[in-house]
Motif scaffolding. Structure first.
Motif, PDB file in Angstrom:
ATOM      1  N   HIS A 168     -80.763 -20.208 -87.022  1.00  0.00           N
ATOM      2  CA  HIS A 168     -79.786 -21.273 -86.798  1.00  0.00           C
ATOM      3  C   HIS A 168     -79.866 -22.337 -87.892  1.00  0.00           C
ATOM      4  CE1 HIS A 168     -78.116 -20.515 -82.691  1.00  0.00           C
ATOM      5  NE2 HIS A 168     -79.144 -19.681 -82.659  1.00  0.00           N
ATOM      6  N   ASP A 169     -81.058 -22.539 -88.437  1.00  0.00           N
ATOM      7  CA  ASP A 169     -81.243 -23.588 -89.440  1.00  0.00           C
ATOM      8  C   ASP A 169     -82.179 -23.081 -90.535  1.00  0.00           C
ATOM      9  OD1 ASP A 169     -81.461 -25.897 -90.891  1.00  0.00           O
ATOM     10  OD2 ASP A 169     -82.730 -26.941 -89.449  1.00  0.00           O
ATOM     11  N   PRO A 170     -81.647 -22.382 -91.552  1.00  0.00           N
ATOM     12  CA  PRO A 170     -82.490 -21.840 -92.639  1.00  0.00           C
ATOM     13  C   PRO A 170     -83.306 -22.909 -93.362  1.00  0.00           C
ATOM     14  CG  PRO A 170     -80.295 -20.863 -92.696  1.00  0.00           C
ATOM     15  CD  PRO A 170     -80.232 -21.995 -91.702  1.00  0.00           C
ATOM     16  N   MET A 171     -82.829 -24.163 -93.363  1.00  0.00           N
ATOM     17  CA  MET A 171     -83.563 -25.238 -94.035  1.00  0.00           C
ATOM     18  C   MET A 171     -84.899 -25.523 -93.365  1.00  0.00           C
ATOM     19  SD  MET A 171     -82.350 -26.449 -96.816  1.00  0.00           S
ATOM     20  CE  MET A 171     -83.206 -28.021 -96.890  1.00  0.00           C
ATOM     21  N   LEU A 172     -85.072 -25.036 -92.129  1.00  0.00           N
ATOM     22  CA  LEU A 172     -86.333 -25.266 -91.434  1.00  0.00           C
ATOM     23  C   LEU A 172     -87.493 -24.630 -92.199  1.00  0.00           C
ATOM     24  CD1 LEU A 172     -87.970 -26.279 -89.031  1.00  0.00           C
ATOM     25  CD2 LEU A 172     -87.373 -24.173 -87.813  1.00  0.00           C
ATOM     26  N   ALA A 173     -87.248 -23.475 -92.818  1.00  0.00           N
ATOM     27  CA  ALA A 173     -88.302 -22.811 -93.585  1.00  0.00           C
ATOM     28  C   ALA A 173     -88.777 -23.709 -94.726  1.00  0.00           C
ATOM     29  CB  ALA A 173     -87.793 -21.479 -94.121  1.00  0.00           C
ATOM     30  N   TYR A 174     -87.826 -24.398 -95.369  1.00  0.00           N
ATOM     31  CA  TYR A 174     -88.179 -25.316 -96.457  1.00  0.00           C
ATOM     32  C   TYR A 174     -88.978 -26.499 -95.936  1.00  0.00           C
ATOM     33  CZ  TYR A 174     -87.502 -28.881-100.070  1.00  0.00           C
ATOM     34  OH  TYR A 174     -87.707 -29.876-101.000  1.00  0.00           O
ATOM     35  N   HIS A 175     -88.540 -27.073 -94.825  1.00  0.00           N
ATOM     36  CA  HIS A 175     -89.259 -28.205 -94.248  1.00  0.00           C
ATOM     37  C   HIS A 175     -90.648 -27.792 -93.756  1.00  0.00           C
ATOM     38  CE1 HIS A 175     -86.217 -31.411 -94.325  1.00  0.00           C
ATOM     39  NE2 HIS A 175     -85.338 -30.440 -94.199  1.00  0.00           N
ATOM     40  N   PHE A 176     -90.747 -26.571 -93.275  1.00  0.00           N
ATOM     41  CA  PHE A 176     -92.052 -26.070 -92.843  1.00  0.00           C
ATOM     42  C   PHE A 176     -92.999 -25.976 -94.039  1.00  0.00           C
ATOM     43  CE2 PHE A 176     -95.176 -23.034 -91.312  1.00  0.00           C
ATOM     44  CZ  PHE A 176     -95.338 -23.401 -89.988  1.00  0.00           C
ATOM     45  N   LEU A 177     -92.482 -25.476 -95.160  1.00  0.00           N
ATOM     46  CA  LEU A 177     -93.289 -25.384 -96.379  1.00  0.00           C
ATOM     47  C   LEU A 177     -93.746 -26.765 -96.828  1.00  0.00           C
ATOM     48  CD1 LEU A 177     -94.387 -23.694 -98.749  1.00  0.00           C
ATOM     49  CD2 LEU A 177     -92.174 -23.972 -99.858  1.00  0.00           C
ATOM     50  N   LEU A 178     -92.853 -27.750 -96.779  1.00  0.00           N
ATOM     51  CA  LEU A 178     -93.215 -29.114 -97.158  1.00  0.00           C
ATOM     52  C   LEU A 178     -94.298 -29.675 -96.240  1.00  0.00           C
ATOM     53  CD1 LEU A 178     -89.765 -30.793 -97.955  1.00  0.00           C
ATOM     54  CD2 LEU A 178     -91.496 -29.988 -99.574  1.00  0.00           C
ATOM     55  N   ALA A 179     -94.162 -29.417 -94.926  1.00  0.00           N
ATOM     56  CA  ALA A 179     -95.132 -29.935 -93.959  1.00  0.00           C
ATOM     57  C   ALA A 179     -96.518 -29.345 -94.191  1.00  0.00           C
ATOM     58  CB  ALA A 179     -94.662 -29.632 -92.537  1.00  0.00           C
ATOM     59  N   VAL A 180     -96.581 -28.043 -94.453  1.00  0.00           N
ATOM     60  CA  VAL A 180     -97.870 -27.398 -94.724  1.00  0.00           C
ATOM     61  C   VAL A 180     -98.451 -27.913 -96.036  1.00  0.00           C
ATOM     62  CG1 VAL A 180     -99.007 -25.198 -95.211  1.00  0.00           C
ATOM     63  CG2 VAL A 180     -97.303 -25.338 -93.387  1.00  0.00           C
ATOM     64  N   SER A 181     -97.595 -28.119 -97.038  1.00  0.00           N
ATOM     65  CA  SER A 181     -98.051 -28.667 -98.312  1.00  0.00           C
ATOM     66  C   SER A 181     -98.628 -30.066 -98.123  1.00  0.00           C
ATOM     67  CB  SER A 181     -96.884 -28.707 -99.302  1.00  0.00           C
ATOM     68  OG  SER A 181     -97.276 -29.300-100.523  1.00  0.00           O
ATOM     69  N   ASP A 182     -97.982 -30.871 -97.280  1.00  0.00           N
ATOM     70  CA  ASP A 182     -98.481 -32.223 -96.993  1.00  0.00           C
ATOM     71  C   ASP A 182     -99.858 -32.165 -96.338  1.00  0.00           C
ATOM     72  OD1 ASP A 182     -96.285 -33.472 -98.071  1.00  0.00           O
ATOM     73  OD2 ASP A 182     -95.255 -33.751 -96.153  1.00  0.00           O
ATOM     74  N   LEU A 183    -100.047 -31.209 -95.418  1.00  0.00           N
ATOM     75  CA  LEU A 183    -101.346 -31.060 -94.757  1.00  0.00           C
ATOM     76  C   LEU A 183    -102.445 -30.762 -95.773  1.00  0.00           C
ATOM     77  CD1 LEU A 183    -100.722 -28.991 -91.479  1.00  0.00           C
ATOM     78  CD2 LEU A 183    -101.464 -31.369 -91.667  1.00  0.00           C
ATOM     79  N   LEU A 184    -102.167 -29.857 -96.691  1.00  0.00           N
ATOM     80  CA  LEU A 184    -103.145 -29.502 -97.713  1.00  0.00           C
ATOM     81  C   LEU A 184    -103.453 -30.689 -98.612  1.00  0.00           C
ATOM     82  CD1 LEU A 184    -101.816 -25.958 -98.714  1.00  0.00           C
ATOM     83  CD2 LEU A 184    -103.843 -26.482 -97.350  1.00  0.00           C
ATOM     84  N   GLU A 185    -102.410 -31.443 -98.977  1.00  0.00           N
ATOM     85  CA  GLU A 185    -102.599 -32.610 -99.835  1.00  0.00           C
ATOM     86  C   GLU A 185    -103.431 -33.681 -99.134  1.00  0.00           C
ATOM     87  OE1 GLU A 185     -99.915 -35.915-102.294  1.00  0.00           O
ATOM     88  OE2 GLU A 185     -98.945 -34.240-101.260  1.00  0.00           O
TER      89      GLU A 185
END
Length: 227
Positions: A122-139
């Motif tokens: 329903h929202d393909p952009m969610l995959a991008y936001h998920f990647l950003l969120a995981v990247s933020d966790l690592l940072e």
């Protein structure tokens, strides 16, 4: 049970990962989430347990930790409302890499892998936001570890208290969501050192300890000490 969030704001609204969703996708997500309440001391998941679920903290506090072969505990981080864990299990169906223990009465919401895939349709952009969120966790994890490695015990304590202050959105008083021994373990000092340093910081007028509540009296000074 389905996530009702007790008739209040849906739990996923607190999670930055999902804050971009439109009304239709937000309603769909709310219909897919499951919620469960936990008592203090309960295990949510154990290390090496298999389950393709994403967990989100709606209320309370959760401790993520690992145990070495010698039985020594290593605390990864504490989770507060709006935090999530289990992204590796969700994406790769890998066993959980941590123990997740509830530190106070808490409510957690879960999202299954198949429902996550449905939401992405329903929202393909969610995959991008998920990647950003995981990247933020690592940072954040890297920044935290780097900072602690260069700080003395008092600076580590100040950094942790300021983090609790920010995450709990309290004004001055922080009701400690964790045991002092866990606080000490997270920042790499002994409980005795923690108690001694807190007493010194109290004598300096930086804070006041009253049972399991710590009042931060000089936020700017604490900030300056960790810079």
């Amino acid at each position: 049970m389905l996530c009702s969030s007790q008739g209040k704001t849906p739990c996923h609204v607190k999670v930055p990962l999902f804050q971009h969703l439109g009304s239709e996708e937000s309603s769909l997500l709310a219909s897919l989430l499951q919620s469960r309440s936990y008592h203090k001391g309960e295990m949510v998941v154990k290390e090496r347990e298999c389950s393709a679920k994403l967990y989100m903290v709606h209320q309370g506090c959760v401790k993520l930790s690992r145990y070495a072969k010698n039985g020594k505990e290593h605390i990864v981080r504490f989770l507060f409302p709006g935090d999530f864990f289990g992204h590796d299990a969700l994406l790769h169906q890998k066993p959980y890499e941590v123990h997740a223990e509830v530190l106070e009465t808490s409510t957690l919401c879960t999202l299954h892998r198949q429902d996550f895939d449905r939401l992405i349709e329903h929202d393909p952009m969610l995959a991008y936001h998920f990647l950003l969120a995981v990247s933020d966790l690592l940072e954040q994890s890297e920044e935290w570890n780097t900072a602690l490695s260069s700080m003395n015990p008092e600076q580590r304590i100040a950094k942790l208290l300021l983090n609790f202050h920010m995450r709990n959105m309290e004004r001055d008083g922080i009701k400690l969501p964790v045991f002092k021994k866990d606080m000490a373990l997270l920042i790499g000092i002994t409980p005795e050192t923690l108690s001694r340093k807190l007493a010194i910081m109290q004598s300096e007028g930086l804070l006041q300890v009253a049972g399991n509540v710590i009042y931060l009296l000089q936020l700017e000074e604490l900030q300056q000490r960790i810079q």
